[in-house]
Design an enzyme around this catalytic site. Sequence first.
Site, mmCIF file in Angstrom:
data_model
loop_
_atom_site.group_PDB
_atom_site.id
_atom_site.type_symbol
_atom_site.label_atom_id
_atom_site.label_comp_id
_atom_site.label_asym_id
_atom_site.label_seq_id
_atom_site.Cartn_x
_atom_site.Cartn_y
_atom_site.Cartn_z
ATOM 1 N N GLN A 79 0.822 -1.219 0.000
ATOM 2 C CA GLN A 79 0.000 0.000 0.000
ATOM 3 C C GLN A 79 0.855 1.269 0.000
ATOM 4 O O GLN A 79 0.457 2.301 0.546
ATOM 5 C CB GLN A 79 -0.963 -0.010 1.194
ATOM 6 C CG GLN A 79 -2.157 -0.928 1.005
ATOM 7 C CD GLN A 79 -3.040 -0.494 -0.164
ATOM 8 O OE1 GLN A 79 -3.084 0.668 -0.546
ATOM 9 N NE2 GLN A 79 -3.767 -1.450 -0.748
ATOM 10 N N SER A 80 2.014 1.208 -0.595
ATOM 11 C CA SER A 80 2.918 2.368 -0.615
ATOM 12 C C SER A 80 2.305 3.565 -1.348
ATOM 13 O O SER A 80 1.903 3.458 -2.514
ATOM 14 C CB SER A 80 4.215 1.957 -1.306
ATOM 15 O OG SER A 80 4.960 3.103 -1.673
#
Length: 346
Positions: A79-80
Amino acid sequence: MAPKTLKYPPRVNLAVRPTPLQYLPRASERWGRGKRLWIKRDDLTGSTLSGNKVRKLEFIAAHAQSGGYDTLITCGGIQSNHCRATALVAAQLGLQCHLLLRGDQPEELEGNYLLDQLAGARISCYPAKRYFRELDALFEEWEAYYAQRGQRALAIPTGGSDGVGIWGYIAACEELSADFTEHGIPSANVVCASGSGGTQAGLTLGVELHGLPATIWAVNVCDDEAYFIDKVNEDMADVYARYPDLPRVSAQPRVLDGYVGQGYAKASEAVFDLIAELTRLEGVVLDPVYTGKAFQGMITELDAGRFDDCEDLVFVHTGGVFGLFPQAGGFVGTETDAAVNDIATE
Ligand SMILES: *Cc1c(COP(=O)(O)O)cnc(C)c1O
């Protein structure tokens, strides 16, 4: 005295700038103990590009273009926010993007990971252990892979935090300087979240370079104080190595350690409650990975008298909204959830 105008490296206009510096009247009342709380709305740097990473990518993209790179390779968690911003910037500039993600390939297309896919990024997922052990080698392998095909791939480090990316927040200090003048802020403590250290490094150096009467504090969301002091010093040394004409100033990183909780991207119920409370009070939405923990750190330190040297406190909202949705389950069973259920059954 700091020079009035700094010479910036080339920059591609990607972010919506300047972002507002907004006063938080009800949050000041609730947590301020007589101080004025402000928020620098870097969650408004764009729609899908929102957050702090696009400020760094303005300089990184210009570096890529002037160096003749056609592909951007970068890395981060599934989920960067940084990977999502890089994927979208690449699409916007007609570059290819390859993301090296930490973790097993997700079953759900959600949050930042969904946007990565929509932007057409190539994605390679690596189990966490292998990722941590082999990240440098993975970058080298993929760079060689593209080179063999006649392409030129730029390896962008975690969070875009290096001597190129941190220009984004050196430049943001010029904005803050104008904000202080506009809002009559004589001096302030400024708090941000630190994940890869680049935002903190840019701000820490930027306030000195621009002569801004501000002290920068970062709440680490992983690792510890010693790690971030080293990392920020390293990024600041890198900017001087790359841009030797940059005026020499002394800049000292300051870390507020103790708010990581159970680990990176794991927020406590208190953080989820705080996110909900700030949203109700001010209509400002934080995220559980970075800004929620940083805000919790800021108000806890404020309570303990850490910022007693000046009347104004500025929180840098570094974005992260897309990381909130995959963690919606964190609100289940909290005060927010209970309040929703009350209304539903009335
Ligand atoms: C990446 C990120 C941070 C941390 O910034 P660094 O420059 O990596 O330290 C803070 N907040 C959000 C929302 C982020 O995505």
